[in-house]
Design an enzyme around this catalytic site. Sequence first.
Site, PDB file in Angstrom:
ATOM      1  N   SER A  94      -3.422  58.564  -4.333  1.00 19.47           N
ATOM      2  CA  SER A  94      -3.351  59.230  -3.027  1.00 19.47           C
ATOM      3  C   SER A  94      -4.432  60.315  -2.923  1.00 19.47           C
ATOM      4  O   SER A  94      -5.623  60.001  -2.999  1.00 19.47           O
ATOM      5  CB  SER A  94      -1.944  59.783  -2.812  1.00 19.47           C
ATOM      6  OG  SER A  94      -1.742  60.170  -1.478  1.00 19.47           O
ATOM      7  N   ASP A 187       2.329  50.778   3.233  1.00 19.96           N
ATOM      8  CA  ASP A 187       2.201  52.219   2.959  1.00 19.96           C
ATOM      9  C   ASP A 187       2.424  53.013   4.250  1.00 19.96           C
ATOM     10  O   ASP A 187       1.645  52.880   5.195  1.00 19.96           O
ATOM     11  CB  ASP A 187       0.805  52.498   2.396  1.00 19.96           C
ATOM     12  CG  ASP A 187       0.619  53.916   1.890  1.00 19.96           C
ATOM     13  OD1 ASP A 187       1.330  54.818   2.372  1.00 19.96           O
ATOM     14  OD2 ASP A 187      -0.241  54.123   1.022  1.00 19.96           O
ATOM     15  N   HIS A 217       3.689  53.214  -0.590  1.00 15.76           N
ATOM     16  CA  HIS A 217       2.697  54.227  -0.952  1.00 15.76           C
ATOM     17  C   HIS A 217       2.699  54.524  -2.443  1.00 15.76           C
ATOM     18  O   HIS A 217       1.639  54.699  -3.046  1.00 15.76           O
ATOM     19  CB  HIS A 217       2.956  55.520  -0.170  1.00 15.76           C
ATOM     20  CG  HIS A 217       1.953  56.598  -0.451  1.00 15.76           C
ATOM     21  ND1 HIS A 217       0.612  56.462  -0.144  1.00 15.76           N
ATOM     22  CD2 HIS A 217       2.073  57.819  -1.036  1.00 15.76           C
ATOM     23  CE1 HIS A 217      -0.043  57.550  -0.508  1.00 15.76           C
ATOM     24  NE2 HIS A 217       0.826  58.393  -1.060  1.00 15.76           N
TER      25      HIS A 217
END
Length: 237
Positions: A94, A187, A217
Amino acid sequence: MTDSPRPTPAHRHILGRGPTILFLPGYASDMSGAKALAIEGWAQAQGRAFLRFDYGGCGESAGAFEDQRLADWRDDVLAMIDMVAGPVVLVGSSMGGWLMLLAAIARSERVAALIGIAAAPDFTDWGFTTDEKMAILSQGRLERPNRYGPAPTTYTRAFWSSGEANRLMAGTIAVDVPVRLIHGMLDPDVPYLRSVRLAELLRSADVQTILLKDGDHRLSRDRDIAIMLRAIEELLG
């Protein structure tokens, strides 16, 4: 007068054959997540060098979370790269995928390969509504409900401004090493088309985007982690 040096981040370093694998957590995350521990277990079994760490203000590292900027956490990554010997492979989750790109540019002679997991470069630009950006600027902070824990996620004006100053997605990204981008198509936080666009902008010709149609995610399921470990193994040669 110069700023005081940042404290060394809390970290766990396993010695072994290089390149050293460095895991970069996401925003408000730490080094004890499932992906970091899975890579550590794999590295130990394979006799590979591995390092996981907490950014300043996160997990076991010193500092207050709300005092941190994106550039501070980039500097924490650079400190970890500088602490180990030889080439490194960065695995960024991320926001860690944004930091891995910044670090690869700053330490181009040290970074051998990159693996992004739901990489989120420039999320201060696209990850907030106009009203949220105005709230951050006028009030100095923003709290959002956190789908992954009970406490809200906080964003500060200092962090947001630092993110805006370090955006990368406006043109070619000067990264020439092999890159693997793994992204779940379900996601809810980072649209998978962000990884597709990132692949287009990276200067490297050796870029592969792996889309998992049923992936979320976090990508922490056993089969998600198996794909991540295969990518690491391939890039380590």
